[in-house]
Design a protein around this motif. Structure first.
Motif, PDB file in Angstrom:
ATOM      1  N   LEU A 243       0.862  -1.182   0.000  1.00 17.69           N
ATOM      2  CA  LEU A 243       0.000   0.000   0.000  1.00 17.69           C
ATOM      3  C   LEU A 243       0.897   1.231   0.000  1.00 17.69           C
ATOM      4  N   SER A 244       0.659   2.132  -0.969  1.00 18.51           N
ATOM      5  CA  SER A 244       1.563   3.251  -1.194  1.00 18.51           C
ATOM      6  C   SER A 244       0.728   4.527  -1.364  1.00 18.51           C
ATOM      7  N   GLN A 245       1.124   5.581  -0.666  1.00 16.58           N
ATOM      8  CA  GLN A 245       0.286   6.792  -0.699  1.00 16.58           C
ATOM      9  C   GLN A 245       0.474   7.607  -1.973  1.00 16.58           C
ATOM     10  N   CYS A 246      -0.641   8.151  -2.479  1.00 14.13           N
ATOM     11  CA  CYS A 246      -0.589   9.130  -3.565  1.00 14.13           C
ATOM     12  C   CYS A 246      -1.158  10.423  -2.983  1.00 14.13           C
ATOM     13  N   PRO A 247      -0.289  11.274  -2.422  1.00 18.89           N
ATOM     14  CA  PRO A 247      -0.803  12.498  -1.800  1.00 18.89           C
ATOM     15  C   PRO A 247      -1.365  13.484  -2.821  1.00 18.89           C
ATOM     16  N   THR A 248      -0.916  13.377  -4.065  1.00 17.95           N
ATOM     17  CA  THR A 248      -1.359  14.329  -5.094  1.00 17.95           C
ATOM     18  C   THR A 248      -2.803  14.062  -5.520  1.00 17.95           C
ATOM     19  N   TYR A 249      -3.175  12.794  -5.677  1.00 15.94           N
ATOM     20  CA  TYR A 249      -4.541  12.491  -6.123  1.00 15.94           C
ATOM     21  C   TYR A 249      -5.375  11.727  -5.108  1.00 15.94           C
ATOM     22  N   PHE A 250      -4.954  10.508  -4.755  1.00 21.20           N
ATOM     23  CA  PHE A 250      -5.884   9.685  -3.968  1.00 21.20           C
ATOM     24  C   PHE A 250      -6.260  10.307  -2.625  1.00 21.20           C
ATOM     25  N   SER A 251      -5.253  10.649  -1.832  1.00 24.40           N
ATOM     26  CA  SER A 251      -5.601  11.126  -0.483  1.00 24.40           C
ATOM     27  C   SER A 251      -6.199  12.531  -0.526  1.00 24.40           C
ATOM     28  N   ARG A 252      -5.775  13.340  -1.485  1.00 30.01           N
ATOM     29  CA  ARG A 252      -6.335  14.696  -1.582  1.00 30.01           C
ATOM     30  C   ARG A 252      -7.798  14.635  -2.008  1.00 30.01           C
ATOM     31  N   LYS A 253      -8.108  13.800  -3.012  1.00 33.56           N
ATOM     32  CA  LYS A 253      -9.495  13.680  -3.491  1.00 33.56           C
ATOM     33  C   LYS A 253     -10.398  13.080  -2.418  1.00 33.56           C
ATOM     34  N   ASN A 254      -9.818  12.211  -1.589  1.00 25.06           N
ATOM     35  CA  ASN A 254     -10.634  11.494  -0.610  1.00 25.06           C
ATOM     36  C   ASN A 254     -10.521  12.071   0.798  1.00 25.06           C
ATOM     37  N   ASN A 255     -10.049  13.294   0.871  1.00 25.60           N
ATOM     38  CA  ASN A 255      -9.949  14.005   2.161  1.00 25.60           C
ATOM     39  C   ASN A 255      -9.229  13.173   3.217  1.00 25.60           C
ATOM     40  N   MET A 256      -8.162  12.527   2.796  1.00 28.23           N
ATOM     41  CA  MET A 256      -7.397  11.703   3.741  1.00 28.23           C
ATOM     42  C   MET A 256      -6.061  12.358   4.089  1.00 28.23           C
ATOM     43  N   GLY A 257      -5.934  13.664   3.802  1.00 29.06           N
ATOM     44  CA  GLY A 257      -4.711  14.382   4.158  1.00 29.06           C
ATOM     45  C   GLY A 257      -3.606  14.154   3.150  1.00 29.06           C
ATOM     46  N   GLY A 258      -2.375  14.317   3.598  1.00 34.88           N
ATOM     47  CA  GLY A 258      -1.212  14.145   2.726  1.00 34.88           C
ATOM     48  C   GLY A 258      -0.479  12.863   3.057  1.00 34.88           C
ATOM     49  N   GLN A 259       0.805  12.856   2.733  1.00 35.97           N
ATOM     50  CA  GLN A 259       1.604  11.645   2.907  1.00 35.97           C
ATOM     51  C   GLN A 259       1.692  11.201   4.366  1.00 35.97           C
ATOM     52  N   ILE A 260       1.782  12.164   5.277  1.00 36.54           N
ATOM     53  CA  ILE A 260       1.940  11.809   6.687  1.00 36.54           C
ATOM     54  C   ILE A 260       0.656  11.186   7.231  1.00 36.54           C
ATOM     55  N   GLU A 261      -0.493  11.798   6.901  1.00 34.71           N
ATOM     56  CA  GLU A 261      -1.772  11.240   7.366  1.00 34.71           C
ATOM     57  C   GLU A 261      -2.015   9.859   6.754  1.00 34.71           C
ATOM     58  N   MET A 262      -1.610   9.671   5.486  1.00 29.12           N
ATOM     59  CA  MET A 262      -1.793   8.368   4.844  1.00 29.12           C
ATOM     60  C   MET A 262      -0.940   7.303   5.529  1.00 29.12           C
ATOM     61  N   MET A 263       0.288   7.676   5.883  1.00 29.45           N
ATOM     62  CA  MET A 263       1.163   6.690   6.540  1.00 29.45           C
ATOM     63  C   MET A 263       0.683   6.411   7.963  1.00 29.45           C
ATOM     64  N   GLU A 264       0.127   7.419   8.610  1.00 33.22           N
ATOM     65  CA  GLU A 264      -0.494   7.189   9.927  1.00 33.22           C
ATOM     66  C   GLU A 264      -1.698   6.253   9.770  1.00 33.22           C
ATOM     67  N   TRP A 265      -2.425   6.437   8.652  1.00 36.38           N
ATOM     68  CA  TRP A 265      -3.584   5.573   8.381  1.00 36.38           C
ATOM     69  C   TRP A 265      -3.125   4.124   8.217  1.00 36.38           C
ATOM     70  N   TYR A 266      -2.027   3.932   7.489  1.00 40.70           N
ATOM     71  CA  TYR A 266      -1.487   2.571   7.318  1.00 40.70           C
ATOM     72  C   TYR A 266      -1.098   1.981   8.672  1.00 40.70           C
ATOM     73  N   LYS A 267      -0.514   2.818   9.515  1.00 41.25           N
ATOM     74  CA  LYS A 267      -0.096   2.339  10.842  1.00 41.25           C
ATOM     75  C   LYS A 267      -1.324   1.907  11.659  1.00 41.25           C
ATOM     76  N   ASN A 268      -2.361   2.723  11.609  1.00 41.47           N
ATOM     77  CA  ASN A 268      -3.522   2.500  12.484  1.00 41.47           C
ATOM     78  C   ASN A 268      -4.555   1.537  11.919  1.00 41.47           C
ATOM     79  N   ASN A 269      -4.495   1.246  10.635  1.00 47.31           N
ATOM     80  CA  ASN A 269      -5.537   0.422  10.020  1.00 47.31           C
ATOM     81  C   ASN A 269      -5.023  -0.909   9.483  1.00 47.31           C
ATOM     82  N   THR A 270      -3.797  -1.261   9.830  1.00 47.14           N
ATOM     83  CA  THR A 270      -3.271  -2.564   9.415  1.00 47.14           C
ATOM     84  C   THR A 270      -2.748  -3.297  10.656  1.00 47.14           C
TER      85      THR A 270
END
Lengths: 67, 265
Positions: free
Chosen positions: B197-224
């Motif tokens: 699982l790899s973050q795309c801060p430019t499109y995926f997380s921005r479009k889905n209101n999931m923050g940037g790279q740091i929030e996505m990596m925190e999400w990976y930490k907390n949801n796996t």
């Protein structure tokens, strides 16, 4: 395992894109972004040489050198 | 940096966006190769098209940057002609499972010895943020402004059902696990699939209101969580990380050699 001792952090300013991943995930808050959004070392004495900044850097821009 | 022996420094800094997870995958893939002490002329990296596919330009192995979705087909050709070489095939989620979906399942079914790495950022980044087969129901994308109604593949379940003999998953937050899984996949004789699982801060997380790279990596930490952990039993929503399948099966090139031998008798 013997405790690693920090020699220096080597930062490649040309490659660093200032994403801040290393700064955020550093367990000891050793790193910060400078005015140009490039990573810099602010608390070298606190570094525990876990090297997670080096492993999580998407730009291969930081290296932790140990003695 | 020792891993610099394995890259083409003249092409750095790379083209990936600031905070892109693909760079973390590159970083730890190089460490896996280094820890296995592999000779770079024994490795062939084959990629298709997309952000992920640009990875082959940055490594100093034998590299092929091929057609969209066809990386596994080209890799199969290389492996069949030079079975001693180690094949690494990094692919994006769309590259591997939409355009290259058929190649993916059939390479798995044949159990040909190569390491397929699905760099899953759940979006087509290079072309502007269209949804992919891994975006999932309810996500937002350039081509799904009112929410995506397509359900996603489960890469692990798909690879397992298609017959892959090594199947694993991790995330860019778990950098050491990337290295560990790639090492094991390279050493496994057969078709290996690793979903990262790899973050795309430019499109995926921005479009889905999931923050940037740091929030996505925190999400990976907390949801796996690790496979079979207590946390998974308490919260079935967690995504499992680790090795799901590791089995010995006849390898395709070995079997083909037997056919040649039998035919020449």
């Amino acid at each position: 395992m013997a405790k690693l001792k920090l020699k220096e952090h080597i930062i490649n300013q040309e490659w660093c894109k200032g994403c801040g991943i290393c700064v955020h995930f550093c367990p000891k808050k050793v790193l910060a972004l400078d005015d140009n959004d490039k990573v810099m070392v602010v608390l070298p004495d606190d570094c525990i040489c876990c090297k997670m900044c080096e492993l999580r850097c998407p730009d291969l821009a930081i290296e932790v050198i140990t003695d | 940096m020792p891993v610099k022996d394995y890259i083409r420094e003249r092409f750095f800094p790379h083209i990936w966006c600031s905070g892109c997870g693909h760079g973390i995958i590159l970083n730890n893939m190089l460490r896996a190769v280094e820890e296995l002490d592999m000779d770079k002329s024994d490795i062939v990296m084959v990629s298709g098209i997309g952000c992920s596919a640009r990875i082959s330009g940055y490594v100093d192995f034998h590299t092929l940057h091929t057609l969209h979705g066809r990386a596994l087909a080209f890799a199969t050709g290389v492996k069949m002609s030079q079975p001693k070489l180690k094949l690494m095939v990094p692919m994006g989620d769309g590259d591997a499972l939409a355009i290259g979906g058929n190649h993916f399942i059939h390479a798995a079914r044949r159990n040909i010895d190569m390491t397929a790495i699905v760099m899953n950022n759940r979006i087509y980044g290079m072309t502007g943020g269209q949804f992919s087969p891994l975006s999932g129901y309810g996500t937002l994308a350039t081509t799904a402004p009112y929410s995506n109604i397509d359900h996603n593949f489960d890469v692990v379940a798909l690879a397992q059902a298609a017959g892959a003999s090594f199947v694993a998953r991790t995330t860019t937050f778990h950098a050491r696990q990337i290295t560990d899984l790639i090492k094991q996949a390279i050493e496994h004789r057969g078709f290996s699939v690793i979903e990262i699982l790899s973050q795309c801060p430019t499109y995926f997380s921005r479009k889905n209101n999931m923050g940037g790279q740091i929030e996505m990596m925190e999400w990976y930490k907390n949801n796996t969580t690790r496979i079979g952990s207590k946390a998974k039993q308490e919260n079935p929503q967690l995504i499992e990380r680790g090795i799901f399948v590791q089995r010995d099966m006849p390898e395709y090139c070995d079997e083909y050699d037997k056919v040649i031998e039998a035919a020449q008798k």
